[in-house]
Enzyme design. Structure first.
Site, PDB file in Angstrom:
ATOM      1  N   GLU A  35      46.909  60.612  52.898  1.00  0.00           N
ATOM      2  CA  GLU A  35      47.651  59.613  52.100  1.00  0.00           C
ATOM      3  C   GLU A  35      49.143  59.816  52.334  1.00  0.00           C
ATOM      4  O   GLU A  35      49.651  60.925  52.207  1.00  0.00           O
ATOM      5  CB  GLU A  35      47.292  59.779  50.617  1.00  0.00           C
ATOM      6  CG  GLU A  35      48.157  58.996  49.651  1.00  0.00           C
ATOM      7  CD  GLU A  35      48.168  57.480  49.897  1.00  0.00           C
ATOM      8  OE1 GLU A  35      47.090  56.876  49.898  1.00  0.00           O
ATOM      9  OE2 GLU A  35      49.270  56.922  50.113  1.00  0.00           O
ATOM     10  N   GLY A  41      46.802  55.005  45.018  1.00  0.00           N
ATOM     11  CA  GLY A  41      47.147  53.725  45.635  1.00  0.00           C
ATOM     12  C   GLY A  41      47.820  52.760  44.682  1.00  0.00           C
ATOM     13  O   GLY A  41      48.414  53.153  43.665  1.00  0.00           O
ATOM     14  N   VAL A  42      47.711  51.474  45.029  1.00  0.00           N
ATOM     15  CA  VAL A  42      48.344  50.421  44.225  1.00  0.00           C
ATOM     16  C   VAL A  42      47.806  50.458  42.801  1.00  0.00           C
ATOM     17  O   VAL A  42      48.553  50.412  41.826  1.00  0.00           O
ATOM     18  CB  VAL A  42      48.075  49.032  44.862  1.00  0.00           C
ATOM     19  CG1 VAL A  42      48.490  47.915  43.925  1.00  0.00           C
ATOM     20  CG2 VAL A  42      48.801  48.909  46.193  1.00  0.00           C
ATOM     21  N   LYS A  52      48.131  47.283  32.900  1.00  0.00           N
ATOM     22  CA  LYS A  52      47.312  47.253  31.679  1.00  0.00           C
ATOM     23  C   LYS A  52      47.991  47.985  30.527  1.00  0.00           C
ATOM     24  O   LYS A  52      47.838  47.597  29.364  1.00  0.00           O
ATOM     25  CB  LYS A  52      45.920  47.840  31.934  1.00  0.00           C
ATOM     26  CG  LYS A  52      44.859  46.800  32.172  1.00  0.00           C
ATOM     27  CD  LYS A  52      44.851  46.170  33.527  1.00  0.00           C
ATOM     28  CE  LYS A  52      45.603  44.932  33.748  1.00  0.00           C
ATOM     29  NZ  LYS A  52      45.608  44.484  35.157  1.00  0.00           N
ATOM     30  N   GLY A 183      48.998  33.038  40.032  1.00  0.00           N
ATOM     31  CA  GLY A 183      47.738  33.742  40.244  1.00  0.00           C
ATOM     32  C   GLY A 183      47.596  34.879  39.247  1.00  0.00           C
ATOM     33  O   GLY A 183      48.198  34.851  38.157  1.00  0.00           O
ATOM     34  N   VAL A 272      52.586  35.971  45.191  1.00  0.00           N
ATOM     35  CA  VAL A 272      51.853  34.943  45.935  1.00  0.00           C
ATOM     36  C   VAL A 272      50.706  35.528  46.757  1.00  0.00           C
ATOM     37  O   VAL A 272      50.185  34.888  47.648  1.00  0.00           O
ATOM     38  CB  VAL A 272      52.800  34.141  46.864  1.00  0.00           C
ATOM     39  CG1 VAL A 272      53.856  33.404  46.050  1.00  0.00           C
ATOM     40  CG2 VAL A 272      53.466  35.050  47.888  1.00  0.00           C
ATOM     41  N   HIS A 445      25.725  43.233  14.760  1.00  0.00           N
ATOM     42  CA  HIS A 445      26.613  42.361  13.983  1.00  0.00           C
ATOM     43  C   HIS A 445      27.553  43.225  13.149  1.00  0.00           C
ATOM     44  O   HIS A 445      27.133  44.243  12.627  1.00  0.00           O
ATOM     45  CB  HIS A 445      25.761  41.488  13.050  1.00  0.00           C
ATOM     46  CG  HIS A 445      26.580  40.594  12.174  1.00  0.00           C
ATOM     47  ND1 HIS A 445      27.237  39.483  12.659  1.00  0.00           N
ATOM     48  CD2 HIS A 445      26.853  40.666  10.843  1.00  0.00           C
ATOM     49  CE1 HIS A 445      27.873  38.898  11.655  1.00  0.00           C
ATOM     50  NE2 HIS A 445      27.663  39.590  10.547  1.00  0.00           N
TER      51      HIS A 445
HETATM   52  P1  NAI Z   1      46.687  35.633  43.830  1.00  0.00           P
HETATM   53  O1  NAI Z   1      46.040  35.219  45.075  1.00  0.00           O
HETATM   54  O2  NAI Z   1      45.866  35.921  42.631  1.00  0.00           O
HETATM   55  O3  NAI Z   1      47.714  34.501  43.373  1.00  0.00           O
HETATM   56  C1  NAI Z   1      48.723  34.015  44.181  1.00  0.00           C
HETATM   57  C2  NAI Z   1      49.087  32.618  43.688  1.00  0.00           C
HETATM   58  O4  NAI Z   1      50.266  32.207  44.338  1.00  0.00           O
HETATM   59  C3  NAI Z   1      48.034  31.579  43.986  1.00  0.00           C
HETATM   60  O5  NAI Z   1      47.785  30.850  42.819  1.00  0.00           O
HETATM   61  C4  NAI Z   1      48.677  30.733  45.077  1.00  0.00           C
HETATM   62  O6  NAI Z   1      48.250  29.398  45.057  1.00  0.00           O
HETATM   63  C5  NAI Z   1      50.140  30.856  44.732  1.00  0.00           C
HETATM   64  N1  NAI Z   1      51.089  30.660  45.827  1.00  0.00           N
HETATM   65  C6  NAI Z   1      51.001  31.057  47.114  1.00  0.00           C
HETATM   66  N2  NAI Z   1      52.130  30.754  47.795  1.00  0.00           N
HETATM   67  C7  NAI Z   1      52.969  30.162  46.900  1.00  0.00           C
HETATM   68  C8  NAI Z   1      54.290  29.644  46.975  1.00  0.00           C
HETATM   69  N3  NAI Z   1      54.993  29.688  48.109  1.00  0.00           N
HETATM   70  N4  NAI Z   1      54.838  29.104  45.858  1.00  0.00           N
HETATM   71  C9  NAI Z   1      54.136  29.077  44.697  1.00  0.00           C
HETATM   72  N5  NAI Z   1      52.870  29.562  44.570  1.00  0.00           N
HETATM   73  C10 NAI Z   1      52.311  30.095  45.654  1.00  0.00           C
HETATM   74  O7  NAI Z   1      47.631  36.855  44.227  1.00  0.00           O
HETATM   75  P2  NAI Z   1      48.420  37.894  43.331  1.00  0.00           P
HETATM   76  O8  NAI Z   1      48.529  37.407  41.935  1.00  0.00           O
HETATM   77  O9  NAI Z   1      49.654  38.192  44.074  1.00  0.00           O
HETATM   78  O10 NAI Z   1      47.483  39.150  43.331  1.00  0.00           O
HETATM   79  C11 NAI Z   1      47.213  39.834  44.553  1.00  0.00           C
HETATM   80  C12 NAI Z   1      45.839  40.440  44.556  1.00  0.00           C
HETATM   81  O11 NAI Z   1      45.737  41.474  43.619  1.00  0.00           O
HETATM   82  C13 NAI Z   1      44.792  39.425  44.237  1.00  0.00           C
HETATM   83  O12 NAI Z   1      43.881  39.408  45.296  1.00  0.00           O
HETATM   84  C14 NAI Z   1      44.145  39.904  42.987  1.00  0.00           C
HETATM   85  O13 NAI Z   1      42.743  39.794  43.063  1.00  0.00           O
HETATM   86  C15 NAI Z   1      44.560  41.355  42.878  1.00  0.00           C
HETATM   87  N6  NAI Z   1      44.817  41.650  41.480  1.00  0.00           N
HETATM   88  C16 NAI Z   1      43.778  41.755  40.622  1.00  0.00           C
HETATM   89  C17 NAI Z   1      43.989  41.985  39.288  1.00  0.00           C
HETATM   90  C18 NAI Z   1      42.844  42.034  38.370  1.00  0.00           C
HETATM   91  O14 NAI Z   1      41.729  42.166  38.823  1.00  0.00           O
HETATM   92  N7  NAI Z   1      43.040  41.906  37.068  1.00  0.00           N
HETATM   93  C19 NAI Z   1      45.326  42.159  38.748  1.00  0.00           C
HETATM   94  C20 NAI Z   1      46.339  41.969  39.727  1.00  0.00           C
HETATM   95  C21 NAI Z   1      46.077  41.752  41.028  1.00  0.00           C
END
Ligand code: NAI
Length: 469
Positions: A35, A41-42, A52, A183, A272, A445
């Site tokens: 690592e 990691g992230v 969280k 997102g 994004v 309940h």
């Molecule tokens: P995401 O893919 O969830 O969302 C990105 C958003 O940005 C989308 O709605 C997309 O349409 C929009 N977008 C793309 N380009 C754009 C632009 N130029 N202008 C405006 N909007 C635009 O990605 P995010 O939120 O960055 O998360 C990254 C990864 O991390 C995801 O794959 C997610 O699954 C994971 N993650 C999971 C979490 C959880 O399970 N609770 C928490 C945080 C992240």
């Protein structure tokens, strides 16, 4: 240059790599995990866990502010951001320390440094101190994760133009926060700062927030964001910004159909998406297949080069910690010569917005796309005594089942504790349960879990606490 021979070298100690190394150790395999940064990691360092912690603090803050409705007199509630960050940092430290000690006690050797794959069975490691070592290995596990995407016009400066990493580390609450990307990260962190007092604007490129999630669910979250003052622009693109004299940013937004707007804010969070980390450490040279940045692998986690495996974000969507962990465990079993496969029915997903969204299995739309005749059961949290008692009645539980057989196909929740409730749905799906299995199971309940039972009963036409169609 020293040379050693081991059973496996795991590259990356995130939520895919470290469980893989631990399991390999448990299975008596000689394993080295490399690592370049901090273990965890992230997820542990600036993703799942820090966010969280902030989400829970902002939720508590909001609840405390609204506690007078419960008859609690709470005065002068305020946020001490430095203390909040220190508390969050303490959690991260405890967890990463825990991972280090778990690796050690399971005899997985951690090397802090960078790895380069120099052959199907050789990895060259350069430690942080600059020492080089070549390791001969039976298997190589690529668990290198993913990196935040930057967009043109918004180069990260770590202060006002930030990604998620800085977003969980702010020592000042932005007065006006603009989030590019509606997102998961954008809405989770946007909600945090909105609760702490930021004026929130979200610019999302597609017609919906949280694209890919059942719109019935996202509507509940969007309503609440807007009710609390958020401005949400959909089908919109942020083009660039200029810095005002007072230090604020004037962000130009393309609203589509030739319309533009300028949004003044103090901080821009760019969220994004993430791109897989697959370049620059030897995969291309070896002919390992790379598809749009991902390193695809088969059901046993093997890439097209049989001694090289991939797990987690770098292996493909969905980029979720729990999926990475399970893949890491499967690959460890395979390397140790056991039978295992990535053959789950569902990978549940949780979005920690307010209210939370949690899903497992097929959505109504996905089931219909597959030509399945569906039966839907739905139960609102507003009909649950427990939800009223915790003052969180927004949202519902929706179950999707096969109309004829009643086999459960999906569970979709928006509401309080959705993140904890979904595991019952995931288990039910893995066990190929029927609506009757959930509906006939006695749920204690008064709990939020009763909503799951009632939603299943509603799907069967006999929920007790709401009208049946
Ligand atoms: P995401 O893919 O969830 O969302 C990105 C958003 O940005 C989308 O709605 C997309 O349409 C929009 N977008 C793309 N380009 C754009 C632009 N130029 N202008 C405006 N909007 C635009 O990605 P995010 O939120 O960055 O998360 C990254 C990864 O991390 C995801 O794959 C997610 O699954 C994971 N993650 C999971 C979490 C959880 O399970 N609770 C928490 C945080 C992240």
């Amino acid at each position: 240059m020293a040379t050693r021979t081991v059973d496996a070298v795991v590259i990356g100690a995130g939520t895919g790599g470290y469980p893989c190394a631990i399991r390999l150790g448990q299975l008596k395999q000689k394993v080295i995990i490399v690592e370049k940064d901090e273990v965890g990691g992230v997820c542990l360092n600036w993703g799942c866990i820090p966010s969280k912690a902030l989400i829970s603090a902002s939720h508590t803050y909001e609840k405390t502010q609204g506690a007078s409705a419960m008859g609690l007199v709470v005065e002068n509630v305020r946020v001490d951001v430095n203390k909040l960050q220190d508390w969050k940092g303490g959690i991260v430290k405890k967890l990463t320390g825990g991972v280090r000690s778990l690796l050690k006690t399971n005899n997985a050797e951690l090397i802090t440094g960078t790895a380069r794959i120099t052959g199907p069975n050789t990895v060259e490691v350069t430690t942080r101190e600059g020492q080089k070592e070549t390791i001969e290995t039976r298997a190589i596990v690529v668990a290198t994760g993913a990196t935040t995407i930057e967009i043109p016009g918004f180069k990260f400066d770590g202060k006002q133009i930030i990604g998620a990493k800085e977003g969980v580390s702010l020592r000042e609450i932005p007065k006006r926060l603009l989030v590019i990307g509606g997102g998961v990260i954008g809405l989770e962190l946007g909600t945090v700062y909105q609760k702490f007092g930021s004026e929130l604007t979200v610019v999302e490129a597609t017609p919906t927030l949280l694209p890919g999630t059942d719109p019935d669910l996202t509507a509940v979250v969007e309503r609440k964001l807007v009710k609390h003052g958020a401005k949400i622009f959909k089908n919109a693109k942020a083009l660039g910004y200029e810095r005002n004299k007072d230090g604020s940013l004037a962000v130009k937004v393309d609203l589509g159909e030739g319309k533009h707007d300028t949004i003044v804010c103090d901080t821009v969070l760019v969220a994004v998406g993430m791109r897989p980390n697959s370049a620059g450490f030897g995969l291309e040279e070896l002919g390992v297949k790379i598809d749009r940045g991902f390193v695809p692998s088969d059901l046993s986690g093997r890439t097209n080069v049989p001694s090289i495996y991939s797990v987690g974000d770098v292996a493909g969507q969905p980029m979720l910690a729990h999926k990475a962990t399970k893949e890491g465990e499967v690959v460890a079993e395979i390397i140790a010569g056991h039978k295992a496969a990535k053959d789950w029915v569902s990978i549940p997903g949780v979005i920690f917005t307010d209210p939370e969204i949690a899903t497992a299995g097929l959505s109504e739309a996905q089931a219909k796309e597959r030509g399945i005749d569906v039966r839907i059961g739905k139960f609102p949290f507003s009909a649950l005594g427990r939800a009223m008692a915790v003052m969180e009645t927004d949202g519902f539980i929706k179950v999707v089942a096969d109309k004829k057989t009643h086999e459960l196909l999906g569970v979709h929740i928006v509401g309080p504790e959705a993140s904890n409730l979904i595991s019952e749905g995931a288990l039910a799906l893995e066990m190929h349960a029927f609506l009757e299995d959930i509906g006939l199971t006695i749920h204690p309940h008064p709990t939020l879990g009763e909503g799951m039972m009632e939603a299943a009963q509603h799907g069967l036409g006999h929920a007790i606490h709401i009208m049946n169609k």
